[in-house]
Design a protein around this motif. Structure first.
Motif, mmCIF file in Angstrom:
data_model
loop_
_atom_site.group_PDB
_atom_site.id
_atom_site.type_symbol
_atom_site.label_atom_id
_atom_site.label_comp_id
_atom_site.label_asym_id
_atom_site.label_seq_id
_atom_site.Cartn_x
_atom_site.Cartn_y
_atom_site.Cartn_z
ATOM 1 N N LEU A 288 0.827 -1.211 0.000
ATOM 2 C CA LEU A 288 0.000 0.000 0.000
ATOM 3 C C LEU A 288 0.863 1.263 0.000
ATOM 4 C CD1 LEU A 288 -2.683 -0.924 2.720
ATOM 5 C CD2 LEU A 288 -2.732 -1.409 0.272
ATOM 6 N N ALA A 289 0.292 2.348 -0.509
ATOM 7 C CA ALA A 289 0.956 3.647 -0.393
ATOM 8 C C ALA A 289 1.083 3.976 1.095
ATOM 9 C CB ALA A 289 0.118 4.712 -1.108
ATOM 10 N N ASN A 290 2.212 4.510 1.523
ATOM 11 C CA ASN A 290 2.475 4.837 2.941
ATOM 12 C C ASN A 290 2.193 3.665 3.880
ATOM 13 O OD1 ASN A 290 2.953 7.634 2.205
ATOM 14 N ND2 ASN A 290 0.732 7.758 1.953
ATOM 15 N N PRO A 291 2.911 2.540 3.721
ATOM 16 C CA PRO A 291 2.595 1.333 4.500
ATOM 17 C C PRO A 291 2.558 1.537 6.010
ATOM 18 C CG PRO A 291 4.685 1.080 3.292
ATOM 19 C CD PRO A 291 4.041 2.316 2.793
ATOM 20 N N ASP A 292 3.356 2.474 6.516
ATOM 21 C CA ASP A 292 3.441 2.639 7.972
ATOM 22 C C ASP A 292 2.177 3.214 8.614
ATOM 23 O OD1 ASP A 292 5.927 1.624 7.746
ATOM 24 O OD2 ASP A 292 6.994 3.533 7.931
ATOM 25 N N GLN A 293 1.308 3.801 7.809
ATOM 26 C CA GLN A 293 0.100 4.339 8.452
ATOM 27 C C GLN A 293 -1.076 3.339 8.454
ATOM 28 O OE1 GLN A 293 -0.711 8.017 6.351
ATOM 29 N NE2 GLN A 293 -2.234 7.053 5.033
ATOM 30 N N HIS A 294 -0.810 2.114 7.952
ATOM 31 C CA HIS A 294 -1.858 1.084 7.916
ATOM 32 C C HIS A 294 -1.532 -0.024 8.918
ATOM 33 C CE1 HIS A 294 -2.648 3.352 4.346
ATOM 34 N NE2 HIS A 294 -1.530 2.944 3.783
ATOM 35 N N VAL A 295 -2.543 -0.754 9.348
ATOM 36 C CA VAL A 295 -2.312 -1.845 10.309
ATOM 37 C C VAL A 295 -2.991 -3.138 9.859
ATOM 38 C CG1 VAL A 295 -1.967 -0.382 12.345
ATOM 39 C CG2 VAL A 295 -4.267 -1.142 11.772
ATOM 40 N N SER A 296 -2.359 -4.248 10.224
ATOM 41 C CA SER A 296 -2.943 -5.575 9.992
ATOM 42 C C SER A 296 -3.521 -6.071 11.306
ATOM 43 C CB SER A 296 -1.862 -6.561 9.529
ATOM 44 O OG SER A 296 -1.265 -6.125 8.342
ATOM 45 N N VAL A 297 -4.780 -6.468 11.289
ATOM 46 C CA VAL A 297 -5.422 -7.019 12.484
ATOM 47 C C VAL A 297 -5.982 -8.393 12.104
ATOM 48 C CG1 VAL A 297 -7.283 -6.724 14.165
ATOM 49 C CG2 VAL A 297 -5.990 -4.720 13.370
ATOM 50 N N VAL A 298 -5.350 -9.437 12.622
ATOM 51 C CA VAL A 298 -5.721 -10.801 12.240
ATOM 52 C C VAL A 298 -6.983 -11.239 12.985
ATOM 53 C CG1 VAL A 298 -4.957 -13.218 12.241
ATOM 54 C CG2 VAL A 298 -3.323 -11.378 11.772
ATOM 55 N N ALA A 299 -7.941 -11.807 12.245
ATOM 56 C CA ALA A 299 -9.136 -12.385 12.873
ATOM 57 C C ALA A 299 -9.845 -13.283 11.876
ATOM 58 C CB ALA A 299 -10.092 -11.288 13.338
#
Length: 268
Positions: free
Chosen positions: A53-64
């Motif tokens: 993604l553009a600007n990867p650091d501002q996104h989060v992965s939440v596993v469920a």
């Protein structure tokens, strides 16, 4: 404050985000400046998407696993802890089907309804208090043109996608005065792995691509159209080729003509 019609710094939570439509939607939302929360069952695949993604650091992965209510509640807490709010929830996780009714076990019928209907309902009910408190936001459901038409080999899938559409209609009416929007997206054939993962009658993955999907819209094209429509507050979003759009039109004008058309088409 982000201006009206902009995704800049808005928090967008997308389920089924590790591939296909979810991944394409995540990429488009990120391009538009959103902070994207990616949810699916596999951490490594989510992280691959996040890095793309553009600007990867501002996104989060939440596993469920969205069919597990405890995991869903935990994911919701994580999202609020990390982002503090949710502006869009895109219920995209889904499971398709390629089997005749006579060959489909009840276990498979229930499995499809669990993923495509009940899990979406539970996640939305879990998140709804946040939207009501904010008095803003949009909840979107990825249904399917199959949920408007109903065709051979997709009975349980069509039924589940129709069910979530009707549930969303009721939700829209109930929250209309609370500042919360509700949209339903009806994709036609989009080129993803949906048919590889579709369940056969015994509940196993089909494992091969359908011709119609192979010739479908590119996921990026689908995502651009959807994000533009959601930014314009559209509630009923049909995205597909000419054949699918024609089918939707005929379904409204003359259901009996549509039923005759469907009997003759090759859909597997």
């Amino acid at each position: 404050m982000a201006k009206q019609g902009s995704l800049n710094n808005k928090v967008v939570w997308i389920t089924g985000a590790s591939s296909g439509l979810g991944k394409a939607l995540a990429q488009e939302c990120a391009l538009q400046g959103a902070q994207v929360v990616l949810t699916a069952r596999r951490k490594d695949e989510l992280e691959n998407v996040r890095q793309s993604l553009a600007n990867p650091d501002q996104h989060v992965s939440v596993v469920a696993d969205i069919t597990d209510e405890t995991q869903v509640r935990h994911a919701y807490e994580q999202v609020l802890n990390q982002k503090g709010r949710i502006d869009w929830l895109i219920n995209n996780a889904g499971l398709s089907q390629r089997a005749l009714i006579a060959d489909t076990t009840m276990q498979t019928e229930r499995a499809i309804m669990e993923v495509d209907y009940f899990s979406q309902v539970f996640l939305t009910k879990t998140v709804l208090p946040t939207f009501l408190k904010q008095k803003s936001g949009r909840i979107a459901f990825v249904s399917s043109i199959a949920g408007l038409l109903g065709t051979q080999y997709r009975a349980s899938y069509s039924a589940a996608k129709a069910a979530i559409h009707m549930w969303a209609n009721s939700l829209r009416a109930e929250v209309a005065d609370e500042g919360v929007g509700v949209s339903v997206i009806f994709p036609g054939f989009v080129k993803t792995n949906v048919s590889f993962n579709a369940l056969n009658g015994e509940g196993k993955a089909q494992g091969h691509q359908d011709e119609a999907i192979e010739n479908g819209l590119q996921p990026e094209e689908f995502a651009k159209t959807v994000v533009k429509s959601l930014l314009a507050d559209e509630e009923y979003i049909v995205v597909g080729g000419r054949k699918e759009k024609l089918g939707v039109l005929v379904s409204r004008l003359s259901p009996s003509t549509l039923y005759k058309m469907i009997r003759k088409i090759k859909v597997k």
